[in-house]
Structures are given as C-alpha cells and as structure tokens.
Design an enzyme around this catalytic site. Structure first.
Site, PDB file in Angstrom:
ATOM      1  CE  LYS A 124      -4.426   1.020   0.121  1.00 46.40           C
ATOM      2  NZ  LYS A 124      -5.564   0.232  -0.371  1.00 46.40           N
ATOM      3  CG  ASP A 164      -7.450   3.195  -0.958  1.00 51.00           C
ATOM      4  OD1 ASP A 164      -7.881   2.038  -0.905  1.00 51.00           O
ATOM      5  OD2 ASP A 164      -7.600   4.002  -0.014  1.00 51.00           O
TER       6      ASP A 164
END
Ligand code: NDP
Ligand code: 2IT
Length: 444
Positions: A124, A164
């Site tokens: 991430k 995201d």
C-alpha cells in the site's frame, strides 16, 4: 500463540499505530487455533515475519501550487509481503494518511489478495496530499512529483500500485504517464489504467460490484436476495458508486449516501440520473454530498452517518472506523440483517462484535471488497497477454472470484450451529495460503 504477548510486543515497537494494531489483532485472534494446530508455522516464525512489512519507504514530494507556492508533502510505499506474487495494492491521497493507516491497509491487503485466488502479494502507499479544492493542473503536478520518487520503487513484476481514496482514473493517468517517461517502457506497472491504454473494463466498478456479489452470496445462504430490499450505503466515491449501481440493477433500493459533511436520505431510491449526479459530485473535488439533497429535494443530515436509517442491508463504503458499536446496535435494532464492507475496516471492533453476537450476515472488507483488486489482477493478466477481454468476460470472472471467496469463508468460518463467521473464515483462508508459501520458501 499468545495473542496478548504478541500485541504487547508490537505496541512497544510501534506505539500509537492504532489502525495497524487493530488490524493485526483481529487477524491473530481469528487464526490462533489453526496456528496452534500447525506447529511448523511457529518453527518458521511465521507470525513475527508476517506482522512486519518487508520494507517501508517514505519520501519527500515537493511541488508548486497554481500561485507558485512551494508545498512539501510526504510520500509512502509499504511493501508488506510478496510470498505469493508481486506486491500489489492501492495508493491513497488523503490528509489523514500516515504510517499506521498505510500499514493497516498493507497488512489487510496480504490476506485480501490471497483470497482472490490470483498471484498477488500485499502492499500500500500514498501521501498526505489533500486533493480537496485542487485544480486539475495542481493534481497533475503533484502526481508527477510523487512519481519522480515512486518510479524507482515499483515495476510490473515487483510492485504494482492502483487507486484508493483520492486516487482514481485521472490520477493513475498522470502517474502512469510520468512512469512511462522515466522508465522508458510501457508496461502494466499500474492497474486502474484508462481503457485506451491498458486498462481493464469493469475495473472502476469492480469493488462496488464485487461487494454486492459477495452480499448476494451471503443472502443466498438464507434463501434471500436483493430484490425489494432497502439498502444504506455510506461514502459517495468510486466504491459507493459501483455498489449503488449494482444494488439498483438487482432490484434493491439504496436510500442513503454520505460524505464528510453528512448523509442524504432519498426514500425513493438513488438510481438513474441520480447515480450520474453522484459521479459529478465526486469529480468536483469538493468532498460534500449536500448538493445531492438540494438538487433532488431530499433530506440532508448534517454531520451524521447513515446508520440511523432503517434498512435491511448496510454497505459501508467510505473509510475505516466509520461504523461504531452503537451504530451497529442501531442497525441491528432496526432490523438490518446483512452488512457487507466495501471500505477497508469500516466497522470498529465493537461493531464487529455486535454483528457476530447477533449472528447477522457480516462480510468483512478483506473478503467483501476484494473485487477491486481481483479485477486489478485480471488487468495484469490482460497486460501480460497483451490482449483485452470483453466486459462480459471480466464481469463473469469477477463474479466467479467473489463466489470462490465466499466459499473459502464458509469452509473456514462455519460453526456447529450453521452460522458462518466470515471474519474468521476470511482471515484463516487468507492466512493459510500465505503462511504455507512462506514455509515452502524458507526463512527469507
Ligand atoms: P474515493 O476517494 O472514491 O471515495 C472515498 C469516500 O469516502 C469519499 O466520499 C470520501 O470523502 C470519504 N471519506 C474518506 N475519508 C473519510 C473520512 N475520514 N470521513 C468520512 N468520509 C471519508 O475512494 P474509494 O471509493 O476508492 O474508497 C472507499 C473505501 O473503499 C476506502 O476504505 C478504500 O480503502 C476502500 N477500497 C477501495 C478500493 C478501490 O479499488 N478503489 C478497493 C477496495 C477497497 P473525503 O475524501 O471527503 O473524505
Ligand atoms: O483496498 C484495495 O483493495 C484497493 N484499493 C485496490 C487495490 C488494487 O491494487 O487494485
């Protein structure tokens, strides 16, 4: 395994990283039993190796705004685990971004990606950059500045980022453009790319569609379906949009969406042109849903979350810890019997406890929102093969993957009385594949 002892050790090493510690605790509590039944995990030090990212990279992102002022943001990429495939996971641009949030997201991503049945590890990244109110050229300059550092850390076979919160097709475009120039190659280093330059059909809708497919599978275990059901959705971003569209298509009625300013209640249902309006709101970079209420003459509840509205099904699609224990109790008291998490970790531990105690259908994010990264995996496959699948082909594969994920949860989460603990099921199934791969590959 002694969960409390491990957590005390982790808290000492990573003080104050609340979201990260919350995500780790949930997984450890779920896998305690299978871990003890497999002593080879302990001798391979699996837990100690799994809870620490392979590497955490931070960098400075200096850029100039439209007035010529220099702004310095922080950039991050966390490569958590690549035992079953290249690091894979989104980039988040939001002022709240910090190491704890990215570590929780990267950790969750390991198990989510494992559940997808595709070969992807977990990672991430992102930045504390706030897209709110920024012009298009500011967004572009920031993305380019961000890539001047990130490009060195990623690659189509090593680490493949995607979107995201705050990162959608436009931002991926600007970042991919810069990567292509710096790396002097045109490969599938990002997913969520535009349709004309390597993107997959259905990727923008995939998380929301997948979430509804997962809920559909849960409902099926009770002989139930979406048709005629009242549904509360939170958020108004990419995930919420896909979920609202699919629920409507399946005959359900979505009566809420929400933003940081509050929620709108539309008793007639959010469908058709109203869904289009939601997209426009998101693209406006203003981060408010109130204009929806003004446009369509419905109620707006300032500063509140939608969980007080009576519904059959709830789909939290905004952000982490947006649904508290009290919210969960209100939902259950009002007759809600199915919750499927579109966002990552939207329910607090207290909320999860309420859902499990009341034995309602509860799909945790790492299973229920895995549709997004699944279609990212399918985008990688198409890029590798240098061909494109049709909308129907991708949707059919996504549907099958969500069914497979549901099946894995049932296999590992069923209890004696027939109840399925999807939290336990998802954590155990996701963990076993990664842990076994780590054992097979030695201590590295
Ligand atoms: P978007 O940026 O498109 O939308 C995010 C939405 O959540 C916006 O409405 C945003 O408003 C709101 N939001 C974000 N932070 C907060 C906050 N602190 N309080 C209240 N509202 C907030 O992002 P996505 O739709 O892509 O992501 C939504 C969730 O789904 C996230 O948890 C993400 O991790 C998860 N997810 C996303 C996937 C994807 O493929 N995009 C895949 C799987 C999960 P605002 O920006 O104003 O705060
Ligand atoms: O949380 C997630 O799964 C995502 N933001 C999507 C990740 C991806 O690589 O598609």
């Amino acid at each position: 395994m002694n969960v409390e002892r491990i957590m005390i050790g982790l808290e000492k090493k990573h003080p104050g990283e609340m979201e990260y510690l919350q995500a780790v605790r949930e997984v450890l509590e779920s896998i305690e039993e299978v871990y003890s039944e497999n002593p080879h995990f302990e001798s391979a030090g699996i837990i100690d190796r799994l809870v620490e990212p392979d590497r955490v990279m931070t960098f400075k992102v200096p850029w100039a705004d439209d007035e010529g002022n220099v702004v310095v943001n922080l950039g991050y990429r966390i490569q958590f685990n690549n035992a079953i495939g290249p690091y894979k996971g989104g980039l988040r641009f939001h002022p709240s971004v910090n190491l704890s949030i990215l570590k929780f997201l990267g950790f969750e991503q390991i198990f989510k990606n494992s559940l997808t049945t595709l070969p992807m590890g977990g990672g991430k990244g992102g930045s504390d950059f706030n897209p709110k109110g920024k012009s298009d050229s500011e967004i572009m300059r920031f993305c380019q500045a961000f890539m001047l550092e990130l490009w060195k850390l990623i690659g189509p076979e090593t680490d493949v980022p995607a979107g995201d919160i705050g990162v959608g097709g436009r931002e991926i475009g600007y970042m991919f453009g810069m990567y292509r120039k710096l790396a002097r190659e045109n490969t599938g280093v990002f997913t969520g790319k535009g349709r004309g330059w390597g993107g997959s059909l259905i990727r923008p809708e995939a998380t929301g569609f997948g979430n509804v497919y997962f809920a559909k599978e849960m409902l099926k275990t009770k002989g139930d379906f979406f048709e005629g059901k009242t549904v509360c959705v939170s958020g108004f971003g990419n995930v919420a949009w896909g979920a609202v569209s699919k629920v409507t298509e399946l005959g359900g009625k979505v009566v809420t969406i929400s933003g940081p300013d509050g929620y709108v209640y539309d008793p007639d249902g959010i469908s058709g042109e109203k869904i289009e309006f939601m997209l426009e709101l998101r693209a406006s970079n203003n981060d408010v849903v109130q204009p929806y209420a003004l446009e369509f003459g419905v109620e707006f509840h300032k500063g509140k979350r939608p969980w007080e509205v009576k519904c059959d099904i709830a789909l939290p699609c905004a952000t982490q810890n947006e649904l508290s224990g009290d919210d969960a109790q209100t939902l259950v008291n009002n007759g809600c019997f199915c919750v499927s998490e579109g966002a990552n970790m939207p329910s607090t531990p207290e909320a999860v406890e309420v859902f499990l105690e009341n034995k309602i259908l509860f799909g945790p994010g790492k299973a229920a929102n895995a549709g997004g990264v699944s279609v990212s995996g399918l985008e990688m496959s198409q890029n590798s093969m240098k061909l494109n699948w049709t909308r129907e082909e991708v949707d059919a594969k996504l549907h099958q993957i969500m069914k497979d994920i549901h099946e894995q949860c049932v296999t590992h989460g069923s209890t004696d009385d027939g109840f399925v603990d999807y939290v336990k099921g998802a954590n155990i199934a996701g963990f076993l594949k990664v842990a076994n791969a780590m054992v097979d590959q030695g201590i590295v």
